[in-house]
Design an enzyme around this catalytic site. Structure first.
Site, PDB file in Angstrom:
ATOM      1  CB  ALA A  11      -0.927  -0.010   1.220  1.00 31.75           C
ATOM      2  CE  LYS A  12       3.374   2.595   5.340  1.00 35.13           C
ATOM      3  NZ  LYS A  12       4.020   1.819   6.389  1.00 35.13           N
ATOM      4  CB  ILE A  15       1.198   0.510  -8.712  1.00 35.05           C
ATOM      5  CG1 ILE A  15      -0.228   0.312  -9.261  1.00 35.05           C
ATOM      6  CG2 ILE A  15       1.785  -0.777  -8.179  1.00 35.05           C
ATOM      7  CD1 ILE A  15      -0.317  -0.570 -10.471  1.00 35.05           C
ATOM      8  CB  THR A  79       3.291  -8.588  -7.738  1.00 35.64           C
ATOM      9  OG1 THR A  79       2.708  -7.692  -6.798  1.00 35.64           O
ATOM     10  CG2 THR A  79       4.763  -8.786  -7.415  1.00 35.64           C
ATOM     11  CB  ALA A 105      -3.665  -7.936 -14.623  1.00 36.85           C
ATOM     12  CG  HIS A 135       9.245  -0.190 -17.241  1.00 32.47           C
ATOM     13  ND1 HIS A 135       9.222  -1.002 -18.346  1.00 32.47           N
ATOM     14  CD2 HIS A 135       8.009  -0.276 -16.680  1.00 32.47           C
ATOM     15  CE1 HIS A 135       8.023  -1.567 -18.441  1.00 32.47           C
ATOM     16  NE2 HIS A 135       7.274  -1.141 -17.447  1.00 32.47           N
ATOM     17  CE  LYS A 139       9.290  -3.669 -14.898  1.00 27.04           C
ATOM     18  NZ  LYS A 139       8.385  -4.141 -13.828  1.00 27.04           N
TER      19      LYS A 139
HETATM   20  N1  NDP Z   1       0.243  -5.110 -13.611  1.00 24.37           N
HETATM   21  C1  NDP Z   1       0.393  -3.794 -13.709  1.00 24.37           C
HETATM   22  O1  NDP Z   1      -0.343  -3.102 -14.449  1.00 24.37           O
HETATM   23  C2  NDP Z   1       1.459  -3.121 -12.931  1.00 24.37           C
HETATM   24  C3  NDP Z   1       2.315  -3.877 -12.192  1.00 24.37           C
HETATM   25  N2  NDP Z   1       3.296  -3.293 -11.445  1.00 24.37           N
HETATM   26  C4  NDP Z   1       4.091  -4.208 -10.654  1.00 24.37           C
HETATM   27  O2  NDP Z   1       3.690  -4.040  -9.295  1.00 24.37           O
HETATM   28  C5  NDP Z   1       4.810  -4.305  -8.441  1.00 24.37           C
HETATM   29  C6  NDP Z   1       5.035  -3.087  -7.550  1.00 24.37           C
HETATM   30  O3  NDP Z   1       5.499  -2.019  -8.339  1.00 24.37           O
HETATM   31  P1  NDP Z   1       5.849  -0.592  -7.692  1.00 24.37           P
HETATM   32  O4  NDP Z   1       4.683  -0.058  -6.955  1.00 24.37           O
HETATM   33  O5  NDP Z   1       6.445   0.217  -8.763  1.00 24.37           O
HETATM   34  O6  NDP Z   1       6.998  -1.011  -6.652  1.00 24.37           O
HETATM   35  P2  NDP Z   1       7.303  -0.339  -5.222  1.00 24.37           P
HETATM   36  O7  NDP Z   1       8.633  -0.880  -4.823  1.00 24.37           O
HETATM   37  O8  NDP Z   1       7.085   1.131  -5.293  1.00 24.37           O
HETATM   38  O9  NDP Z   1       6.151  -0.951  -4.281  1.00 24.37           O
HETATM   39  C7  NDP Z   1       6.140  -2.227  -3.735  1.00 24.37           C
HETATM   40  C8  NDP Z   1       5.711  -2.064  -2.291  1.00 24.37           C
HETATM   41  O10 NDP Z   1       5.415  -3.339  -1.753  1.00 24.37           O
HETATM   42  C9  NDP Z   1       5.993  -3.371  -0.452  1.00 24.37           C
HETATM   43  N3  NDP Z   1       6.127  -4.768  -0.032  1.00 24.37           N
HETATM   44  C10 NDP Z   1       7.136  -5.635  -0.285  1.00 24.37           C
HETATM   45  N4  NDP Z   1       6.874  -6.826   0.280  1.00 24.37           N
HETATM   46  C11 NDP Z   1       5.667  -6.700   0.899  1.00 24.37           C
HETATM   47  C12 NDP Z   1       4.863  -7.580   1.647  1.00 24.37           C
HETATM   48  N5  NDP Z   1       5.244  -8.839   1.912  1.00 24.37           N
HETATM   49  N6  NDP Z   1       3.685  -7.124   2.129  1.00 24.37           N
HETATM   50  C13 NDP Z   1       3.278  -5.859   1.912  1.00 24.37           C
HETATM   51  N7  NDP Z   1       4.012  -4.954   1.207  1.00 24.37           N
HETATM   52  C14 NDP Z   1       5.194  -5.392   0.706  1.00 24.37           C
HETATM   53  C15 NDP Z   1       7.291  -2.632  -0.598  1.00 24.37           C
HETATM   54  O11 NDP Z   1       7.832  -2.279   0.637  1.00 24.37           O
HETATM   55  P3  NDP Z   1       9.442  -2.008   0.743  1.00 24.37           P
HETATM   56  O12 NDP Z   1       9.675  -0.737  -0.042  1.00 24.37           O
HETATM   57  O13 NDP Z   1       9.671  -1.891   2.197  1.00 24.37           O
HETATM   58  O14 NDP Z   1      10.127  -3.172   0.114  1.00 24.37           O
HETATM   59  C16 NDP Z   1       6.809  -1.438  -1.424  1.00 24.37           C
HETATM   60  O15 NDP Z   1       6.233  -0.430  -0.617  1.00 24.37           O
HETATM   61  C17 NDP Z   1       5.989  -4.619  -9.366  1.00 24.37           C
HETATM   62  O16 NDP Z   1       6.099  -6.011  -9.544  1.00 24.37           O
HETATM   63  C18 NDP Z   1       5.574  -3.952 -10.671  1.00 24.37           C
HETATM   64  O17 NDP Z   1       6.182  -4.535 -11.799  1.00 24.37           O
HETATM   65  C19 NDP Z   1       3.467  -1.952 -11.420  1.00 24.37           C
HETATM   66  C20 NDP Z   1       2.663  -1.135 -12.164  1.00 24.37           C
HETATM   67  C21 NDP Z   1       1.598  -1.665 -12.994  1.00 24.37           C
HETATM   68  O1  LIG Z   2       7.152  -1.833 -12.594  1.00 22.00           O
HETATM   69  C1  LIG Z   2       6.363  -1.136 -13.262  1.00 22.00           C
HETATM   70  O2  LIG Z   2       6.326   0.098 -13.198  1.00 22.00           O
HETATM   71  C2  LIG Z   2       5.429  -1.829 -14.150  1.00 22.00           C
HETATM   72  N1  LIG Z   2       5.387  -3.144 -14.107  1.00 22.00           N
HETATM   73  C3  LIG Z   2       4.572  -3.986 -14.909  1.00 22.00           C
HETATM   74  C4  LIG Z   2       5.424  -4.842 -15.827  1.00 22.00           C
HETATM   75  O3  LIG Z   2       6.517  -5.276 -15.422  1.00 22.00           O
HETATM   76  O4  LIG Z   2       5.002  -5.112 -16.960  1.00 22.00           O
HETATM   77  C5  LIG Z   2       3.487  -3.233 -15.640  1.00 22.00           C
HETATM   78  C6  LIG Z   2       3.915  -1.871 -16.138  1.00 22.00           C
HETATM   79  O5  LIG Z   2       4.822  -2.053 -17.181  1.00 22.00           O
HETATM   80  C7  LIG Z   2       4.536  -1.053 -15.022  1.00 22.00           C
END
Ligand code: NDP
Ligand SMILES: O=C(O)C1=N[C@H](C(=O)O)C[C@H](O)C1
Length: 250
Positions: A11-12, A15, A79, A105, A135, A139
């Site tokens: 949540a922090k 996305i 994820t 997704a 990206h 990432k």
């Molecule tokens: N399918 C889609 O359309 C999209 C997918 N994504 C994917 O989503 C994922 C997250 O991306 P993004 O937001 O950029 O990454 P971030 O690193 O900004 O966010 C991930 C968050 O998850 C936290 N986290 C890690 N482990 C846990 C856990 N066990 N329980 C709860 N929280 C946890 C992290 O904490 P900490 O920082 O402390 O590690 C961090 O705050 C990636 O795999 C990305 O590729 C992203 C955008 C779009």
């Molecule tokens: O990490 C990201 O930012 C994103 N991750 C997903 C991916 O690996 O395809 C979706 C989007 O590209 C954003």
């Protein structure tokens, strides 16, 4: 009508924080938990979560889904890091919880889903095809989940049509110069400050090229897909891979 009780994991994150706001703003959904790394998953059952939105990291997602499926909580997963081995483990857990639904997704944005569809459609008609994903530099995984899925779909479409392998005379190359090989499709990953999430599928035939490009300019691009997933997953037991299955694209 009672609201669907939704929790966000991660949540922090970039996305995840946007997803928290989107769930809070939706009239038919109630945000009952917003968890970060280190928060106990029992909070999900204590809060009575019906759907979890999983937006963490490839090293956390499996443990989180194991918990959700064991407790009959549906999941919408953005994820990345999905391998055949991981999918098989998840399917095994779901076999033991036949009422529970999980949507994975690779990309929640409608434009990205359409890019994959267009690429699949075009792939058999061109001799050459390569994928370039671009990206933000924070990432952690490469190539992106979207690019990997796009390349897999392209490869499957070409195999089905009996398309010959793409021509490539390279006999010497620096490591990585021709990208990663995903089912025979080269995938190139760029990490650049200023970018969010972008992808080009480059197709080439004698005397012509076709480029299919998509740009996510803000994390808001992923929110309609996440909300659609949350609303649909509760009536879709088992594993659904790809948001396209919740869209009427055909
Ligand atoms: N399918 C889609 O359309 C999209 C997918 N994504 C994917 O989503 C994922 C997250 O991306 P993004 O937001 O950029 O990454 P971030 O690193 O900004 O966010 C991930 C968050 O998850 C936290 N986290 C890690 N482990 C846990 C856990 N066990 N329980 C709860 N929280 C946890 C992290 O904490 P900490 O920082 O402390 O590690 C961090 O705050 C990636 O795999 C990305 O590729 C992203 C955008 C779009
Ligand atoms: O990490 C990201 O930012 C994103 N991750 C997903 C991916 O690996 O395809 C979706 C989007 O590209 C954003």
């Amino acid at each position: 009508m009672s609201k669907l009780r939704v929790a966000v994991l991660g949540a922090k994150g970039r996305i995840g924080s946007e997803a928290v706001r989107a769930v809070e703003a939706a009239d038919d959904l109630e945000l009952v938990a917003a968890l970060g790394r280190g928060d106990g998953l029992e909070a999900l059952t204590e809060a009575g979560a019906q759907v979890v939105v999983e937006l963490t990291t490839p090293d956390s997602v499996m443990d989180n889904l194991d918990f959700c499926v064991r407790h009959g909580i549906h999941a919408v997963v953005g994820t990345t890091g999905w391998t055949e081995d991981r999918l098989a483990r998840l399917r095994g857990w779901l076999d033991a919880a036949p009422a529970t639904g999980v949507l994975i997704a690779p990309n929640f944005s409608i434009g990205a889903v359409l890019t994959m569809k267009f690429a699949q459609l075009a792939a058999p008609y061109f001799e050459s095809v390569e994928v370039v994903e671009l990206h933000h530099p924070k990432k952690v995984d490469a190539p992106s989940g979207t690019a990997t899925r796009t390349a897999q779909l392209i490869a499957a479409a070409r195999a089905k049509a009996g398309t010959a392998p793409a021509p490539d005379a390279t006999t010497t190359a620096l490591d990585g110069a021709r990208g990663a090989d995903v089912d025979g499709v080269p995938v190139h990953a760029v990490r650049l400050r200023g970018l969010l999430a972008h992808q080009e599928v480059l197709l080439g035939a004698e005397g012509e090229t076709l480029t299919v490009r998509h740009d996510s300019l803000h994390h808001s691009s992923f929110m309609p897909g996440i909300l659609l997933g949350v609303r649909r997953v509760v009536t879709t037991p088992g594993l659904t891979f790809g948001l396209e299955h919740f869209l009427d694209l055909d």
